[in-house]
Design a protein around this motif. Structure first.
Motif, short mmCIF file in Angstrom:
data_model
loop_
_atom_site.label_atom_id
_atom_site.label_comp_id
_atom_site.label_asym_id
_atom_site.label_seq_id
_atom_site.Cartn_x
_atom_site.Cartn_y
_atom_site.Cartn_z
N VAL A 1 -90.61 -10.31 20.43
CA VAL A 1 -91.20 -11.08 21.31
C VAL A 1 -92.34 -11.99 20.69
O VAL A 1 -93.16 -11.65 19.90
N ILE A 2 -92.34 -13.41 21.24
CA ILE A 2 -93.26 -14.13 21.02
C ILE A 2 -94.10 -13.96 22.22
O ILE A 2 -93.69 -14.76 23.28
N VAL B 1 -87.18 -29.98 26.19
CA VAL B 1 -88.52 -29.40 26.25
C VAL B 1 -88.32 -27.82 26.36
O VAL B 1 -87.47 -27.46 27.17
N VAL B 2 -89.06 -27.26 25.54
CA VAL B 2 -89.25 -25.68 25.57
C VAL B 2 -90.67 -25.48 25.92
O VAL B 2 -91.65 -25.93 25.45
N GLY B 3 -90.54 -24.91 27.43
CA GLY B 3 -92.03 -24.47 27.95
C GLY B 3 -92.82 -23.36 27.41
O GLY B 3 -91.90 -22.55 26.56
N ILE B 4 -93.96 -23.30 27.58
CA ILE B 4 -94.87 -21.97 26.93
C ILE B 4 -95.23 -21.22 28.14
O ILE B 4 -96.22 -20.49 27.99
N GLU B 5 -94.68 -21.31 29.41
CA GLU B 5 -95.26 -20.49 30.58
C GLU B 5 -94.69 -18.96 30.32
O GLU B 5 -95.49 -18.29 31.08
N HIS B 6 -93.65 -18.46 29.61
CA HIS B 6 -93.20 -17.45 29.46
C HIS B 6 -92.88 -16.76 28.13
O HIS B 6 -92.89 -17.72 27.21
N ASP B 7 -92.87 -15.55 27.92
CA ASP B 7 -92.67 -15.05 26.70
C ASP B 7 -91.27 -15.49 26.30
O ASP B 7 -90.28 -15.50 26.79
N LEU B 8 -91.14 -15.61 24.78
CA LEU B 8 -89.85 -15.79 24.15
C LEU B 8 -89.41 -14.52 23.51
O LEU B 8 -90.20 -14.01 22.63
N LYS B 9 -88.18 -14.50 23.42
CA LYS B 9 -87.55 -13.14 22.77
C LYS B 9 -86.54 -13.65 21.61
O LYS B 9 -85.82 -14.54 21.88
N SER C 1 -77.68 -14.78 12.01
CA SER C 1 -77.82 -15.44 13.40
C SER C 1 -78.63 -14.94 14.15
O SER C 1 -78.74 -13.73 14.63
N MET C 2 -79.46 -15.65 15.01
CA MET C 2 -80.47 -15.51 15.80
C MET C 2 -80.56 -16.28 17.08
O MET C 2 -79.98 -17.58 16.95
N THR C 3 -81.15 -15.66 18.25
CA THR C 3 -81.21 -16.34 19.40
C THR C 3 -82.34 -16.30 20.04
O THR C 3 -83.17 -15.33 19.73
N VAL C 4 -82.67 -17.40 20.65
CA VAL C 4 -84.07 -17.40 21.38
C VAL C 4 -83.86 -17.51 22.76
O VAL C 4 -82.95 -18.35 23.25
N HIS C 5 -84.65 -16.44 23.41
CA HIS C 5 -84.57 -16.31 24.96
C HIS C 5 -85.73 -16.46 25.60
O HIS C 5 -86.58 -16.13 25.14
N ARG C 6 -85.86 -17.63 26.80
CA ARG C 6 -86.78 -17.56 27.66
C ARG C 6 -86.96 -16.40 28.53
O ARG C 6 -85.97 -16.24 29.44
N MET C 7 -88.01 -15.71 28.51
CA MET C 7 -88.18 -14.44 29.42
C MET C 7 -88.75 -14.96 30.84
O MET C 7 -89.92 -15.37 30.88
#
Length: 442
Positions: A84-85, A168-176, A192-198
């Motif tokens: 997680v970021i 646009v990728v927001g910064i309000e939520h953690d990224l997985k 292969s990787m995926t970025v998810h907005r939590m």
């Protein structure tokens, strides 16, 4: 346009791999910073930089020649990882936010690079209980990043690209970040990787990416052999087949490069028409040039930067971290874009990120950015990266990046003056046409 579909990798994980992904929350996952520390322990890297320090023989293990057939097979489940970021942490968020209060894409590239290396080490651990690895894993290229919309057949052709279908990728939520190995050659492997907005227990897939990493021996002097990958389902077999096809497509694109072949007949006519359009009407001379209306000369769009490489930006092998190089190139391209459009710009794609040679601490990196092609509100920006050894004065190319960046309004066209600039124009046009062909809503 085909209806949006789920990420191919995510589909694989949902259908075929029993993981804790859907029940995970950001608070139970390791952070990307903890993943970096884990990589250090895998290779027994020094916590502090010391000039000339090398991994000890005990840490390195042996470099006895190994045949791939002698190594244990791995499955895609074996390398699956999550991190997680933690953007919900204000101190972390400040490092990832730009002046529009959205995500700095260059920072995300750094973290994806880290995650890809970690997954590659996990795939190649000799024993699941072993704490260290005798290998050196380095990033070879970034194959693509985007949000899958078309499925396997269309996706096979998307090589050497990094596409952001969300502006646009927001910064309000953690990224997985999630991912696993999906293809293995002899000494290279595809992650292969995926970025998810939590968001309140739910997950939204926003970006997928593929990194191709390379295994080297403990001294990082020659190729090492990777553990083979075994498919356990038809879907996994499709991913492995796709990896082979993408390898062939990369080789084909290299053969068709303008550095090796003349432009096509259509491209030659296009360059000739641009040249004729810059001649002064009524003057029978090829030397009297004029700028066409609503245009700028290509050489006026250049933006350069030079950076001394400090130990702070080193990777676990005491070279400059590849993710740092990607971030710097991304940010100089973005800076060039906003200076050109005089407004807001959105990174939509990055192409052909290849790492040609390692960068030593103490060397100087030269970034040269220029706008190679413009169509409507889109600009194709090329960043050429060179490294110079301060003592010898030798300068070598380390990377060439191609960025597709969108503006809020239409832009003036970029016009080449010289033959060299015309080749950059055609190269940029090829990159943009590749991007445009996958986005029929432009």
């Amino acid at each position: 346009m085909a209806a949006p579909v789920r990420s191919f990798l995510s589909c694989l994980l949902r259908q075929n791999i029993a993981v804790r992904r859907l029940s995970s929350t950001s608070s139970t996952l390791p952070t990307i910073f903890e993943v970096r520390e884990k990589i250090k322990s895998i290779v027994s890297a020094s916590q502090a930089w010391t000039p000339g320090i090398q991994r000890s023989e005990e840490e390195k293990g042996t470099d006895t020649p190994i045949k791939q057939s002698d190594l244990a097979e791995r499955t895609m489940k074996d390398s699956y990882s999550e991190a997680v970021i933690p953007l919900s942490d204000p101190l972390v968020r400040e490092k990832y936010i730009n002046h529009f209060s959205t995500l700095r894409i260059g920072r995300l590239l750094e973290d994806l690079d880290t995650m890809g290396v970690f997954i590659s080490y996990k795939h190649n651990m000799p024993d699941p209980n072993q704490k260290t690895s005798p290998l050196t894993i380095v990033t070879g290229l970034v194959d693509r990043l985007g949000k899958d919309r078309l499925g396997l057949v269309d996706r096979v052709g998307l090589v050497d690209r990094l596409d952001l279908f969300t502006k646009v990728v927001g910064i309000e939520h953690d990224l997985k970040l999630t991912g696993n190995v999906t293809w293995v050659g002899t000494s290279s492997l595809e992650v292969s990787m995926t970025v998810h907005r939590m968001n309140d227990g739910s997950e939204e897939e926003i970006i997928t990416t593929t990194f191709v990493n390379v295994a080297r021996n403990s001294a990082n002097k020659k190729a090492a052999v990777c553990h083979p990958l075994k498919a356990t389902t038809p879907l996994e077999e499709s991913l492995i087949t796709e990896g082979e096809q993408k390898k062939l497509l990369r080789q084909q694109r290299s053969r068709e490069s303008l550095l090796k072949n003349a432009p096509t007949a259509y491209e030659r006519e296009l360059v000739h028409n641009i040249f004729v359009d810059t001649l002064e009407p009524g003057v029978s001379s090829f030397s009297v040039r004029r700028m066409p209306p609503n245009s700028v000369w290509m050489d006026s769009t250049k933006l350069k930067n030079a950076l001394l490489c400090f130990p702070q930006e080193r990777n676990i092998h005491n070279k400059i971290f590849g993710g740092y190089l990607m971030r710097q190139a991304t940010e100089i391209a973005y800076t060039n874009a906003i200076l050109f459009c005089r407004g807001r710009a959105y990174i939509r794609a990055v192409g052909n990120i290849q790492f040609k040679k390692p960068v030593e601490i103490g060397s100087v990196i030269f970034y040269s950015s220029e706008i190679a092609y413009v169509e409507d509100k889109y600009m194709q920006i090329r960043v050429h990266t060179e490294v110079e050894d301060v003592k010898s004065g030798r300068r070598d190319t380390t990377n060439v990046f191609h960025f597709t960046i969108e503006s809020d309004s239409a832009l003036p066209k970029v016009v080449p003056k010289t033959y060299g600039e015309s080749m950059l124009y055609l190269s940029g046009r090829r990159q943009f046409m590749n991007f445009k062909s996958r986005n029929d809503d432009l």
